[in-house]
Design a protein around this motif. Sequence first.
Motif, PDB file in Angstrom:
ATOM      1  N   LEU A  34       0.821  -1.213   0.000  1.00  0.00           N
ATOM      2  CA  LEU A  34       0.000   0.000   0.000  1.00  0.00           C
ATOM      3  C   LEU A  34       0.854   1.262   0.000  1.00  0.00           C
ATOM      4  CD1 LEU A  34      -2.795   1.293   0.027  1.00  0.00           C
ATOM      5  CD2 LEU A  34      -2.714   1.174   2.513  1.00  0.00           C
ATOM      6  N   PRO A  35       1.829   1.381   0.883  1.00  0.00           N
ATOM      7  CA  PRO A  35       2.667   2.587   0.822  1.00  0.00           C
ATOM      8  C   PRO A  35       3.438   2.719  -0.490  1.00  0.00           C
ATOM      9  CG  PRO A  35       2.945   1.496   2.928  1.00  0.00           C
ATOM     10  CD  PRO A  35       2.133   0.587   2.070  1.00  0.00           C
ATOM     11  N   ILE A  36       3.883   1.602  -1.049  1.00  0.00           N
ATOM     12  CA  ILE A  36       4.609   1.666  -2.315  1.00  0.00           C
ATOM     13  C   ILE A  36       3.681   2.138  -3.428  1.00  0.00           C
ATOM     14  CG2 ILE A  36       5.734   0.252  -4.082  1.00  0.00           C
ATOM     15  CD1 ILE A  36       7.007  -1.347  -1.781  1.00  0.00           C
ATOM     16  N   VAL A  37       2.463   1.640  -3.445  1.00  0.00           N
ATOM     17  CA  VAL A  37       1.496   2.058  -4.462  1.00  0.00           C
ATOM     18  C   VAL A  37       1.171   3.542  -4.294  1.00  0.00           C
ATOM     19  CG1 VAL A  37      -0.902   1.774  -5.228  1.00  0.00           C
ATOM     20  CG2 VAL A  37       0.533  -0.227  -4.858  1.00  0.00           C
ATOM     21  N   ILE A  38       0.954   3.978  -3.057  1.00  0.00           N
ATOM     22  CA  ILE A  38       0.643   5.394  -2.807  1.00  0.00           C
ATOM     23  C   ILE A  38       1.827   6.272  -3.224  1.00  0.00           C
ATOM     24  CG2 ILE A  38       0.214   7.111  -1.006  1.00  0.00           C
ATOM     25  CD1 ILE A  38      -1.483   4.972   0.412  1.00  0.00           C
ATOM     26  N   ALA A  39       3.043   5.839  -2.871  1.00  0.00           N
ATOM     27  CA  ALA A  39       4.228   6.612  -3.251  1.00  0.00           C
ATOM     28  C   ALA A  39       4.373   6.674  -4.779  1.00  0.00           C
ATOM     29  CB  ALA A  39       5.478   5.994  -2.621  1.00  0.00           C
ATOM     30  N   SER A  40       4.062   5.573  -5.444  1.00  0.00           N
ATOM     31  CA  SER A  40       4.148   5.562  -6.910  1.00  0.00           C
ATOM     32  C   SER A  40       3.137   6.506  -7.531  1.00  0.00           C
ATOM     33  CB  SER A  40       3.923   4.143  -7.446  1.00  0.00           C
ATOM     34  OG  SER A  40       4.902   3.274  -6.949  1.00  0.00           O
ATOM     35  N   VAL A  41       1.916   6.488  -7.007  1.00  0.00           N
ATOM     36  CA  VAL A  41       0.875   7.386  -7.524  1.00  0.00           C
ATOM     37  C   VAL A  41       1.268   8.843  -7.277  1.00  0.00           C
ATOM     38  CG1 VAL A  41      -1.522   8.131  -7.180  1.00  0.00           C
ATOM     39  CG2 VAL A  41      -0.984   5.700  -7.383  1.00  0.00           C
ATOM     40  N   LEU A  42       1.786   9.125  -6.080  1.00  0.00           N
ATOM     41  CA  LEU A  42       2.228  10.495  -5.794  1.00  0.00           C
ATOM     42  C   LEU A  42       3.358  10.912  -6.732  1.00  0.00           C
ATOM     43  CD1 LEU A  42       2.123  10.686  -1.903  1.00  0.00           C
ATOM     44  CD2 LEU A  42       0.697  11.924  -3.539  1.00  0.00           C
ATOM     45  N   TYR A  43       4.280  10.002  -6.999  1.00  0.00           N
ATOM     46  CA  TYR A  43       5.371  10.329  -7.917  1.00  0.00           C
ATOM     47  C   TYR A  43       4.829  10.673  -9.301  1.00  0.00           C
ATOM     48  CZ  TYR A  43       9.284   9.848 -11.085  1.00  0.00           C
ATOM     49  OH  TYR A  43      10.205  10.084 -12.060  1.00  0.00           O
ATOM     50  N   VAL A  44       3.928   9.828  -9.785  1.00  0.00           N
ATOM     51  CA  VAL A  44       3.377  10.049 -11.125  1.00  0.00           C
ATOM     52  C   VAL A  44       2.618  11.373 -11.176  1.00  0.00           C
ATOM     53  CG1 VAL A  44       1.654   9.179 -12.763  1.00  0.00           C
ATOM     54  CG2 VAL A  44       3.317   7.620 -11.762  1.00  0.00           C
ATOM     55  N   MET A  45       1.947  11.726 -10.085  1.00  0.00           N
ATOM     56  CA  MET A  45       1.177  12.973 -10.070  1.00  0.00           C
ATOM     57  C   MET A  45       2.062  14.204  -9.894  1.00  0.00           C
ATOM     58  SD  MET A  45      -2.108  11.750  -7.792  1.00  0.00           S
ATOM     59  CE  MET A  45      -2.490  13.414  -7.345  1.00  0.00           C
ATOM     60  N   LEU A  46       3.112  14.083  -9.083  1.00  0.00           N
ATOM     61  CA  LEU A  46       3.888  15.270  -8.715  1.00  0.00           C
ATOM     62  C   LEU A  46       5.143  15.483  -9.572  1.00  0.00           C
ATOM     63  CD1 LEU A  46       3.583  15.047  -4.837  1.00  0.00           C
ATOM     64  CD2 LEU A  46       2.220  16.403  -6.427  1.00  0.00           C
ATOM     65  N   GLU A  47       5.609  14.466 -10.248  1.00  0.00           N
ATOM     66  CA  GLU A  47       6.814  14.611 -11.070  1.00  0.00           C
ATOM     67  C   GLU A  47       6.655  15.650 -12.170  1.00  0.00           C
ATOM     68  OE1 GLU A  47       9.837  14.267 -13.891  1.00  0.00           O
ATOM     69  OE2 GLU A  47       7.785  13.668 -14.361  1.00  0.00           O
ATOM     70  N   PRO A  48       5.503  15.738 -12.850  1.00  0.00           N
ATOM     71  CA  PRO A  48       5.355  16.800 -13.849  1.00  0.00           C
ATOM     72  C   PRO A  48       5.450  18.206 -13.252  1.00  0.00           C
ATOM     73  CG  PRO A  48       3.693  15.118 -14.191  1.00  0.00           C
ATOM     74  CD  PRO A  48       4.367  14.802 -12.904  1.00  0.00           C
ATOM     75  N   VAL A  49       4.983  18.359 -12.015  1.00  0.00           N
ATOM     76  CA  VAL A  49       5.077  19.668 -11.360  1.00  0.00           C
ATOM     77  C   VAL A  49       6.544  19.991 -11.087  1.00  0.00           C
ATOM     78  CG1 VAL A  49       4.388  21.025  -9.340  1.00  0.00           C
ATOM     79  CG2 VAL A  49       2.787  19.385 -10.345  1.00  0.00           C
ATOM     80  N   VAL A  50       7.290  19.006 -10.595  1.00  0.00           N
ATOM     81  CA  VAL A  50       8.716  19.213 -10.338  1.00  0.00           C
ATOM     82  C   VAL A  50       9.442  19.526 -11.647  1.00  0.00           C
ATOM     83  CG1 VAL A  50      10.851  18.073  -9.574  1.00  0.00           C
ATOM     84  CG2 VAL A  50       8.752  17.803  -8.247  1.00  0.00           C
ATOM     85  N   ALA A  51       9.117  18.798 -12.712  1.00  0.00           N
ATOM     86  CA  ALA A  51       9.750  19.044 -14.019  1.00  0.00           C
ATOM     87  C   ALA A  51       9.426  20.447 -14.516  1.00  0.00           C
ATOM     88  CB  ALA A  51       9.278  17.988 -15.033  1.00  0.00           C
ATOM     89  N   TRP A  52       8.193  20.896 -14.334  1.00  0.00           N
ATOM     90  CA  TRP A  52       7.808  22.247 -14.762  1.00  0.00           C
ATOM     91  C   TRP A  52       8.585  23.301 -13.976  1.00  0.00           C
ATOM     92  CZ3 TRP A  52       5.153  26.203 -12.124  1.00  0.00           C
ATOM     93  CH2 TRP A  52       4.785  27.285 -12.930  1.00  0.00           C
ATOM     94  N   GLN A  54      11.483  22.899 -12.649  1.00  0.00           N
ATOM     95  CA  GLN A  54      12.867  22.852 -13.125  1.00  0.00           C
ATOM     96  C   GLN A  54      13.010  23.595 -14.458  1.00  0.00           C
ATOM     97  OE1 GLN A  54      13.408  18.461 -12.692  1.00  0.00           O
ATOM     98  NE2 GLN A  54      15.444  19.079 -11.999  1.00  0.00           N
ATOM     99  N   ARG A  55      12.048  23.425 -15.348  1.00  0.00           N
ATOM    100  CA  ARG A  55      12.103  24.144 -16.634  1.00  0.00           C
ATOM    101  C   ARG A  55      11.970  25.647 -16.418  1.00  0.00           C
ATOM    102  NH1 ARG A  55       8.737  19.913 -18.279  1.00  0.00           N
ATOM    103  NH2 ARG A  55       6.912  21.257 -18.144  1.00  0.00           N
ATOM    104  N   SER A  56      11.319  26.041 -15.311  1.00  0.00           N
ATOM    105  CA  SER A  56      11.167  27.464 -15.001  1.00  0.00           C
ATOM    106  C   SER A  56      12.444  28.067 -14.421  1.00  0.00           C
ATOM    107  CB  SER A  56      10.016  27.661 -14.017  1.00  0.00           C
ATOM    108  OG  SER A  56       8.812  27.206 -14.583  1.00  0.00           O
TER     109      SER A  56
END
Length: 163
Positions: A34-52, A54-56
Amino acid sequence: MRIIDRPVIKAGLVFLVIAIPIAFLAWLLKTVMLPIVIASVLYVMLEPVVAWLQRSGMNKIAAITIVLLVLIGTIAIFVGYSVPVISEQFAEFRERLPQAWENVSQLSVKIESWLNENLGVEMETGGLLPSASVMARQWSGKLIGGASGVLADIVLWLFLIPL
């Protein structure tokens, strides 16, 4: 032609041979999964924000820090608003519990008398209420056990976030 030579049967058997061990393994590792799945979902959701960010022009550590602080702040706000509501509801439940128990007692007496009058069933000493009380105690024990399991999952999840 033997039944096992049919393609559908072979595919089904292969699926079962693969799916049963995977399901068993998932059941064994459910506390960790469960924690691994939640962490994976959070990564998938938040990684684009981090990438944006970084591009900024922001460096990666600052971007991750900002995203995590916003996430933690959002969770804190949600908990801050929901805990008082849950506490109020629990207090109201505690106030209403004696009246509810009285209603259940009266209903139990009515059911016992109806069973006796219409079906000729006589209840053992104590009637329905003690068995309902035992069931309620068992249910509350399961609820507390489930709540402690969820708490353990949350603590484990908090340790896995940095991974």
